[in-house]
Design an enzyme around this catalytic site. Structure first.
Site, PDB file in Angstrom:
ATOM      1  N   TYR A 140      -7.674  43.047  44.251  1.00  0.00           N
ATOM      2  CA  TYR A 140      -9.065  43.378  44.556  1.00  0.00           C
ATOM      3  C   TYR A 140      -9.622  42.520  45.686  1.00  0.00           C
ATOM      4  O   TYR A 140     -10.540  42.923  46.391  1.00  0.00           O
ATOM      5  CB  TYR A 140      -9.953  43.178  43.316  1.00  0.00           C
ATOM      6  CG  TYR A 140     -10.052  44.384  42.415  1.00  0.00           C
ATOM      7  CD1 TYR A 140      -8.909  44.979  41.881  1.00  0.00           C
ATOM      8  CD2 TYR A 140     -11.287  44.914  42.082  1.00  0.00           C
ATOM      9  CE1 TYR A 140      -8.998  46.073  41.047  1.00  0.00           C
ATOM     10  CE2 TYR A 140     -11.389  46.017  41.233  1.00  0.00           C
ATOM     11  CZ  TYR A 140     -10.240  46.588  40.728  1.00  0.00           C
ATOM     12  OH  TYR A 140     -10.353  47.670  39.898  1.00  0.00           O
ATOM     13  N   LYS A 191       4.470  43.286  35.867  1.00  0.00           N
ATOM     14  CA  LYS A 191       5.459  44.194  36.448  1.00  0.00           C
ATOM     15  C   LYS A 191       6.499  43.298  37.130  1.00  0.00           C
ATOM     16  O   LYS A 191       6.810  43.433  38.315  1.00  0.00           O
ATOM     17  CB  LYS A 191       4.766  45.152  37.437  1.00  0.00           C
ATOM     18  CG  LYS A 191       5.619  46.287  37.928  1.00  0.00           C
ATOM     19  CD  LYS A 191       5.891  47.364  36.889  1.00  0.00           C
ATOM     20  CE  LYS A 191       6.893  48.366  37.410  1.00  0.00           C
ATOM     21  NZ  LYS A 191       7.371  49.304  36.380  1.00  0.00           N
ATOM     22  N   ASP A 224       3.897  49.675  32.609  1.00  0.00           N
ATOM     23  CA  ASP A 224       4.150  51.095  32.269  1.00  0.00           C
ATOM     24  C   ASP A 224       4.442  51.243  30.784  1.00  0.00           C
ATOM     25  O   ASP A 224       3.907  52.118  30.097  1.00  0.00           O
ATOM     26  CB  ASP A 224       5.282  51.675  33.147  1.00  0.00           C
ATOM     27  CG  ASP A 224       6.527  50.797  33.189  1.00  0.00           C
ATOM     28  OD1 ASP A 224       6.491  49.655  32.690  1.00  0.00           O
ATOM     29  OD2 ASP A 224       7.555  51.271  33.722  1.00  0.00           O
ATOM     30  N   ASP A 248      -7.861  46.578  34.760  1.00  0.00           N
ATOM     31  CA  ASP A 248      -8.812  47.657  35.009  1.00  0.00           C
ATOM     32  C   ASP A 248      -8.322  48.937  34.332  1.00  0.00           C
ATOM     33  O   ASP A 248      -9.067  49.617  33.630  1.00  0.00           O
ATOM     34  CB  ASP A 248      -8.960  47.862  36.526  1.00  0.00           C
ATOM     35  CG  ASP A 248      -9.942  48.974  36.871  1.00  0.00           C
ATOM     36  OD1 ASP A 248     -11.006  49.034  36.229  1.00  0.00           O
ATOM     37  OD2 ASP A 248      -9.639  49.768  37.778  1.00  0.00           O
ATOM     38  N   ASP A 252      -9.481  50.740  30.402  1.00  0.00           N
ATOM     39  CA  ASP A 252      -9.983  52.109  30.226  1.00  0.00           C
ATOM     40  C   ASP A 252      -9.176  52.832  29.153  1.00  0.00           C
ATOM     41  O   ASP A 252      -9.726  53.578  28.340  1.00  0.00           O
ATOM     42  CB  ASP A 252      -9.889  52.913  31.540  1.00  0.00           C
ATOM     43  CG  ASP A 252     -11.192  52.873  32.328  1.00  0.00           C
ATOM     44  OD1 ASP A 252     -11.913  51.856  32.227  1.00  0.00           O
ATOM     45  OD2 ASP A 252     -11.487  53.851  33.037  1.00  0.00           O
TER      46      ASP A 252
HETATM   47  C1  IPM Z   1     -14.757  48.212  36.204  1.00  0.00           C
HETATM   48  C2  IPM Z   1     -14.982  49.182  37.338  1.00  0.00           C
HETATM   49  C3  IPM Z   1     -15.034  48.365  38.622  1.00  0.00           C
HETATM   50  C4  IPM Z   1     -13.694  47.712  38.809  1.00  0.00           C
HETATM   51  C5  IPM Z   1     -15.431  49.143  39.874  1.00  0.00           C
HETATM   52  C6  IPM Z   1     -16.738  49.903  39.686  1.00  0.00           C
HETATM   53  C7  IPM Z   1     -15.511  48.247  41.080  1.00  0.00           C
HETATM   54  O1  IPM Z   1     -14.006  50.151  37.354  1.00  0.00           O
HETATM   55  O2  IPM Z   1     -15.583  47.312  36.012  1.00  0.00           O
HETATM   56  O3  IPM Z   1     -13.750  48.362  35.498  1.00  0.00           O
HETATM   57  O4  IPM Z   1     -12.728  48.368  39.254  1.00  0.00           O
HETATM   58  O5  IPM Z   1     -13.576  46.525  38.498  1.00  0.00           O
HETATM   59 MN    MN Z   2     -12.637  50.085  35.630  1.00  0.00          MN
END
Ligand code: IPM
Ligand code: MN
Length: 360
Positions: A140, A191, A224, A248, A252
């Site tokens: 990032y 990885k 993975d 990240d 999710d």
């Molecule tokens: C998160 C979001 C952010 C990230 C974006 C909006 C920059 O996806 O907080 O997970 O990738 O960190």
């Molecule tokens: Mn995110």
């Protein structure tokens, strides 16, 4: 008096934060404390007024506050701007400026919401995972980065994945410390079969575990495989430790295990401050309709009380209030199912406040 900087941001961030501030305002009923809050623009709403997603003044205020309570940023209106002034860039600048290198994302399945997941009940019942994501390093922020023109007319896109030992050590320590208060198990994701930087990640996490946390069980998964195991045997995970990008993605996935993104809070902690925010985004499609679920934001407030203000009891009372409202059958649209009672964002907030006041 503790000071909280409130950045509602964009979309439903504004609605859910408003409800959360009402919860915060009632804290004094149960606990003898006064908390000062100040609201500022952030993300798209700041771009509209100031031309940038976050001003230096707001960054300074964030640094001098005990914690930042954030809503959500972004929306279609700002999607075509240059990277440098997009709402997301404001979030990254805030994280970097406050040095919040550890992002805590709990994914808890509430038994009242067992049916909300897309996975079978027996697989997810009782899931309680804490994802610790490295937040201020890795791909990032790595340089060189950008898109350059090549002499042959092609373009080349570049990003750089790099980690230094100390960046891995400090986030690993947070993961082990948190695991100690839970089921004493860390799964580190990498990885290392392909990337040298991940070999360093794995080696460093292993050393910290062995030298400083021998009582915590550590295992390693390639990312993975981790993505696969997480939907196959989610109950076997306790703390998951990952770098910025894998974290990240995996967070999710962990969120979707619960089937209720609207329920998940997060904390970003580090050197000069802390940021608390719901995991969900600004959800432009439902914004302004009073249908958003404020629970993730209210639970983020609970995390703020616990980690930044040392008010564990108040945090527990808020969490309990939410559990009670759910078991009484109240649901916002995102977690509604037949036989439950559908309520709006403001209404569920009021119900939670009533339950919270009753805790004493
Ligand atoms: C998160 C979001 C952010 C990230 C974006 C909006 C920059 O996806 O907080 O997970 O990738 O960190
Ligand atoms: Mn995110």
């Amino acid at each position: 008096m503790p000071k909280i900087l409130v950045l509602p941001g964009d979309g439903i961030g504004v609605e859910v934060t408003e409800v959360t501030l009402e919860v915060l305002a009632t804290i004094g009923v149960n606990h003898e404390i006064q908390i000062e809050t100040e609201n500022e623009l952030f993300g798209g709403s700041s771009i509209d007024v100031n031309g940038v997603p976050v001003t230096n003044e707001v960054l300074e205020k964030a640094k001098s506050s005990d914690a930042v309570l954030l809503g959500a940023v972004g929306g279609p209106k700002w999607d075509n701007l240059e990277y440098e002034i997009r709402p997301e860039k404001g979030l990254l600048a805030l994280r970097k400026e406050l040095g919040t290198f550890a992002n805590l994302r709990p994914a808890v399945v509430y038994s009242a919401l067992n049916d909300a997941s897309t996975l079978k009940k027996e697989i997810i019942d009782g899931v309680d995972i804490m994802v610790i994501r490295e937040l201020t390093g890795g791909i990032y922020f790595g340089t060189p980065r950008g898109i350059e023109k090549l002499p042959n007319g092609e373009e080349r896109g570049i990003n750089t994945l790099l980690y230094e030992t100390s960046e891995i050590e400090r986030v690993a320590r947070i993961a082990f410390q948190i695991a100690r208060k839970r089921r004493k198990k860390v799964t580190s994701i990498d990885k290392a079969n392909v990337l040298e930087v991940m070999e360093l990640w794995k080696k460093t996490v292993t050393r910290i575990g062995k030298d400083e946390f021998p009582d915590v069980k550590l295992d390693h998964l390639y990312v993975d495989n981790a993505a696969m195991q997480l939907i196959r045997r989610p109950k076997s995970f306790d703390v998951i430790l990952a770098d910025n990008m894998f974290g990240d993605i995996i967070s999710d996935e962990a969120a979707q295990l619960t089937g209720s993104l609207g329920m998940l809070p997060s904390a970003s902690i580090g050197e000069e401050g802390a940021i608390y925010e719901p995991v969900h985004g600004s959800a432009p499609d439902i914004c302004g309709k009073n249908t958003a679920n404020p629970t993730a934001s209210i639970l983020s407030l609970a995390m703020l009380l616990r980690y930044s203000l040392n008010m564990d009891e108040a945090a527990q009372e808020i969490e309990m209030a939410i559990t009670n409202v759910l078991s009484k059958g109240y649901r916002t649209a995102d977690i509604y199912e037949e036989g439950t009672k559908k309520v709006g964002c403001k209404e569920i907030g009021k119900l939670i406040i009533e339950e919270f006041k009753n805790q004493h």
